[in-house]
Design a protein around this motif. Structure first.
Motif, PDB file in Angstrom:
ATOM      1  N   ALA A 632      31.429 117.569   3.113  1.00 43.81           N
ATOM      2  CA  ALA A 632      32.045 117.410   4.437  1.00 43.81           C
ATOM      3  C   ALA A 632      33.431 118.043   4.479  1.00 43.81           C
ATOM      4  N   LEU A 633      34.214 117.850   3.413  1.00 46.61           N
ATOM      5  CA  LEU A 633      35.571 118.401   3.386  1.00 46.61           C
ATOM      6  C   LEU A 633      35.564 119.924   3.321  1.00 46.61           C
ATOM      7  N   ILE A 634      34.625 120.483   2.603  1.00 45.96           N
ATOM      8  CA  ILE A 634      34.525 121.945   2.542  1.00 45.96           C
ATOM      9  C   ILE A 634      34.195 122.509   3.919  1.00 45.96           C
ATOM     10  N   VAL A 635      33.320 121.838   4.649  1.00 46.19           N
ATOM     11  CA  VAL A 635      32.998 122.271   6.014  1.00 46.19           C
ATOM     12  C   VAL A 635      34.228 122.173   6.915  1.00 46.19           C
ATOM     13  N   ILE A 636      34.947 121.062   6.810  1.00 44.42           N
ATOM     14  CA  ILE A 636      36.175 120.888   7.609  1.00 44.42           C
ATOM     15  C   ILE A 636      37.172 121.986   7.284  1.00 44.42           C
ATOM     16  N   MET A 637      37.399 122.237   5.991  1.00 42.52           N
ATOM     17  CA  MET A 637      38.346 123.277   5.591  1.00 42.52           C
ATOM     18  C   MET A 637      37.944 124.642   6.147  1.00 42.52           C
ATOM     19  N   ALA A 638      36.647 124.950   6.063  1.00 40.18           N
ATOM     20  CA  ALA A 638      36.174 126.237   6.564  1.00 40.18           C
ATOM     21  C   ALA A 638      36.440 126.377   8.054  1.00 40.18           C
ATOM     22  N   GLN A 639      36.259 125.282   8.800  1.00 46.00           N
ATOM     23  CA  GLN A 639      36.460 125.356  10.251  1.00 46.00           C
ATOM     24  C   GLN A 639      37.937 125.264  10.642  1.00 46.00           C
ATOM     25  N   ILE A 640      38.786 124.828   9.738  1.00 49.29           N
ATOM     26  CA  ILE A 640      40.236 124.947   9.950  1.00 49.29           C
ATOM     27  C   ILE A 640      40.629 126.415   9.891  1.00 49.29           C
ATOM     28  N   GLY A 641      39.834 127.194   9.134  1.00 45.33           N
ATOM     29  CA  GLY A 641      40.176 128.589   8.864  1.00 45.33           C
ATOM     30  C   GLY A 641      40.672 128.772   7.451  1.00 45.33           C
TER      31      GLY A 641
END
Length: 864
Positions: A632-641
């Motif tokens: 979940a955190l990797i997905v969040i980080m990716a969508q932060i940019g």
């Protein structure tokens, strides 16, 4: 209390206090701010001040405490932090010139949501004032950081009240406002933990729109008119409150951001907390959070913006890739990164200084700091212009150092500007000829007094003769009683004291008039020049705010680049086809806080077809929750940019991340742990979509084994058949692993474990397969449970396991939608239709009706 018995001054105090009942009244008396009656009792306790008394015409002394005027902000900040409002009542005329009672007036009311002193605000956090207006099934939300001028607004129509209140709570939790304004509403229970200001419908109708418009700048008025927002009651309440509290024009609020909640990846309060996005679970602060791992910012402006980015990940592939390109450009040139960092470190918080400038609450030293930061921003512009990266060359065009303001400050304010400036010259020599003359006369006059003292000592033979000054008598010559016989005839007696006499001469009187006049005139002219500089700078606030925004963006992008370098993150590919593939993924928070340990990497593959839902089995402590949070955190980080902790990643954009992790109750609402769990699951079932990522940990463990297993089984089937969300489902119900054979979308994963005699070793590795052993007794042994208990537990386990195998052979057929019986999906459709039937068209304005129609269309599409 009979006010007619009070002295005139105390009557003035009571009349002023009557208008500001909700605030603690700071009442200026000379060099002190005093508090009386109940305010004194509260302030003395909260601020640890000595409580005294004052005669005011009553039979008993009036409780009183006070603080020196020059440290007032220090004490106000302490009261604001405790949730109080403070009304500051100042003297509006010089007491020496006043006829009768000194005129006094409240000049500002300071509240938690309108506090602007950056010295006492948290540098890396916004200080939000939130306004909520609810009418029927429509909600209007606006919020402002008054210290920076940032203003946002959103409105939304819902099909039922429950969804509306959930949305309101989500926004509240995300913003974490210091103060709230709301129309009278009993449903918003969650806001009662903040200072709340209620507006009745009568009070809202009494809001003076013309007064609001008179106190807004032209840019903001155009923005509001263009977007038809003068009818938005949450904004009207917000502006009315701000103007009444600050008693000033809102010069630094220059534009409004139309905020659409669904323009960002939605993280509800549960997900933000469980995933430790902004705050660590054990610290309730940035420490131990994803934000900490990503925060390498150098300015307060950048720190606040980065926090906003982290809490509002993007859903636009184009915007995500743009941020990634900036990070790549930084990483390609470490020398450029270092130069950028050095410039950023030297910049002040221009964004918050704009708030002080708007309120004219600035000193000469603030202007010198501003000038130096503007000069540094010019260096930043040159650095980016000369970069070999086009993306930086383009960004340089938006960096405006405001040369005109640099020149203005340079010409007016001395470089070594004083902090206490009321009695000191701080305007540069040569800027204003008249000012220079007045200060010169004032200073020469002081030298004249020193010369006069020496001359009179020599003339009279009185060695202890002194030329002195006080505000009441002005300048005088003081002679002790032992030298009275030596006083010459031309000395004119002014005052007799116990041990001395005070005199003046015609020469001294004439010079006194020139000195005092010159000094007062100089300070008055200097104040006028300084006020002109403030007004000029107020006219540049829009440019200053734009500059601060660009600087904040540069700093946030630098921070993401720095975190990528320091933590060995890789650039993820971004897709919109529903595929999440991670090779060698690592948990960013665990890795950041345990740098000396080797983190076990794990792979992940989720898609809309054969890998939609993973059932993860394995013992406690083996790393199931860490693995799921990591994804979940990797997905969040990716969508932060941001770049992400892995060897390779391809991330599909998700609209929401749902988590059901951990055990907690809500006894205040009468909810048990299991009820809280089921409510969170219900939320996921009702609102998750095929674009969502769902993290479920031990669903059903809060009730009996068969009930829990049945709920978990049915939930998995529903997610696969009706929602289609990419899901990680950790469980100790090993029976659920049978679902892999019935659904192509489901696959089993387990945590690899090695067992040596009575010891187990957690390898933290996720592998295909399943296990029917939770190793609970082994974990209990690791925890230090008595061996006698463990041995007995092992005996009982063998008996229970045998019996369970005899009578519970799981062979449940794949769930098929029955033609004659309603499926859960049909129930959702019925619920949707019921909502439609409950809508009363007469309750909505034309605009609200259009918004509602869009909402209906959106919900209907999700039922396909």
């Amino acid at each position: 209390m009979k006010t007619e018995k009070l002295t005139p001054m105390m009557q003035q105090y009571v009349a002023t206090k009557e208008k500001y009942k909700e605030a603690l009244l700071f009442y200026r008396l000379g060099d002190f701010y005093e508090m009386f009656f109940d305010d004194a009792l509260i302030a003395s306790k909260e601020l640890d001040l000595a409580l005294t008394g004052r005669g005011g015409g009553l039979d008993e002394k009036i409780p009183m405490c006070g603080i020196p005027h020059h440290v007032v902000n220090q004490y106000i900040s302490k009261l604001i932090a405790k949730g109080y409002k403070v009304a500051v009542c100042d003297q509006m005329e010089d007491p020496k010139l006043a006829k009768g009672i000194v005129k006094r007036q409240v000049t500002r009311v300071i509240t938690p949501g309108t506090f602007t002193d950056e010295e006492y605000l948290k540098n890396d956090e916004n200080n939000y004032l939130l306004s909520i207006y609810i009418k029927n099934l429509s909600i209007y939300i606006s919020y402002v950081d008054y210290s920076t001028g940032e203003l946002s607004v959103t409105d939304k129509v819902f099909l039922n009240k429950k969804e509306l209140l959930k949305f309101a709570e989500l926004e509240f939790e995300k913003l974490n406002p210091e103060e709230v304004i709301v129309n009278e509403n009993e449903d918003l229970n969650f806001i009662k933990y903040r200072l709340v200001n209620y507006y009745s419908e009568d009070k809202i109708r009494e809001i003076n729109l013309n007064k609001i418009k008179d106190n807004l700048n032209e840019n903001l008025k155009k923005d509001l008119k263009k977007n038809d927002l003068f009818e938005n009651k949450s904004i009207l309440m917000l502006f009315d409150y701000l103007i009444n509290m600050s008693m000033r024009k809102l010069n630094h609020i220059n534009s409004i951001q139309l905020f659409k909640a669904y323009d960002y990846l939605i993280l509800d309060e549960s997900s933000l907390r469980n995933l430790e996005v902004i705050k660590g679970l054990n610290t309730n602060s940035k420490k131990g959070s994803l934000l900490e791992a990503l925060d390498y910012t150098n300015t307060s402006m950048g720190a606040r913006l980065l926090k906003k980015w982290v809490s509002e990940p993007l859903i636009s592939r184009e915007k995500i890739i743009k941020r990634q390109d900036f990070i790549d450009a930084f990483i390609n040139d470490f020398i450029f990164m270092d130069k950028t960092k050095e410039i950023l470190k030297s910049l002040i918080d221009i964004e918050r200084l704009c708030g002080k400038i708007s309120l004219k609450n600035v000193n000469p030293r603030n202007f010198i700091s501003l000038k130096e930061s503007l000069i540094k921003s010019k260096e930043l512009k040159v650095l980016f212009e000369n970069s070999g990266e086009k993306i930086f060359n383009d960004l340089a065009k938006f960096i405006d150092p405001i040369d005109e303001l640099i020149e203005k400050i340079e010409n007016i304010i001395v470089d070594e500007a004083p902090l206490k400036f009321e009695e000191t010259k701080f305007i540069k020599d040569g800027y204003n000829e008249e000012l220079d003359k007045l200060f010169k006369l004032s200073n020469n006059g002081r030298q004249f007094l020193l010369d006069l003292e020496e001359k009179e000592k020599a003339r009279t033979g009185i060695s202890k003769l002194r030329v002195k000054y006080n505000k009441i008598l002005g300048y005088f010559i003081e002679v002790t009683k032992s030298y009275i016989d030596n006083v010459p005839d031309y000395y004119i007696r002014k005052q007799t004291l116990v041990g001395s006499e005070r005199y003046f001469t015609v020469e001294l009187k004439e010079m006194e008039s020139k000195i005092l006049s010159a000094h007062d005139d100089a300070l008055s002219l200097q104040a006028k020049i300084f006020d002109e500089l403030k007004n000029f700078t107020i006219g540049k606030i829009f440019e200053l705010q734009n500059l601060s925004l660009v600087i904040a963006m540069v700093d946030s992008l630098y921070s993401l680049a720095k975190s990528a370098v320091e933590n060995k993150y890789k650039r993820p590919k971004i897709n919109e086809v529903g595929k999440i593939e991670i090779k060698g993924g690592r948990h960013p928070i665990v890795e950041y806080n345990n740098r000396s340990d080797v983190f076990i990497e794990n792979d992940t593959l989720l898609d809309q077809e054969n890998n939609m839902l993973h059932i993860i089995t394995g013992p406690n402590m083996a790393g199931k929750s860490t693995y799921m949070r990591q994804v979940a955190l990797i997905v969040i980080m990716a969508q932060i940019g941001s770049f992400v902790p892995c060897e390779f990643a391809e991330i599909s954009i998700v609209d929401r991340i749902w988590t059901r992790i951990g055990a907690s109750d809500n006894l205040a609402k009468g909810d048990s742990t299991f009820m809280v769990e089921m409510k969170e699951v219900a939320n996921i079932v009702n609102y998750a979509s095929s674009k969502s990522l769902v993290i479920l940990d031990e669903v059903g463990r809060g009730t009996s084994t068969y009930d829990g297993l049945s709920i978990a089984w049915a939930l998995i089937e529903f997610i696969v058949n009706n929602i289609g969300a990419k899901t990680l489902f950790a469980t100790h119900y090993h029976e659920l692993s049978k679902l892999e054979k019935q659904y192509k979308e489901i696959s089993n994963l387990t945590m690899e474990v090695e067992k040596e005699k009575d010891n187990i070793i957690f390898l933290r590795k996720v592998i295909p397969g399943w296990t029917d052993n939770s190793y609970g007794i082994d974990v209990a042994r690791l925890a230090g449970i008595d061996e006698e208990i463990l041995n007995r537990a092992q005996e009982i386990l063998k008996v229970i396991t045998q019996k369970e195998n005899d009578k519970f052979n799981v062979n449940i057929k794949k769930h098929q939608k029955a033609v004659s019986q309603k499926s859960i999906f049909d129930i959702r459709k019925d619920s949707f239709l019921e909502k439609l039937q409950n809508i009363n068209p007469d309750d909505f304005s034309p605009k609200e009706a259009i918004n509602l129609l869009y909402e209906i269309v959106k919900d209907s599409k999700e039922l396909k």
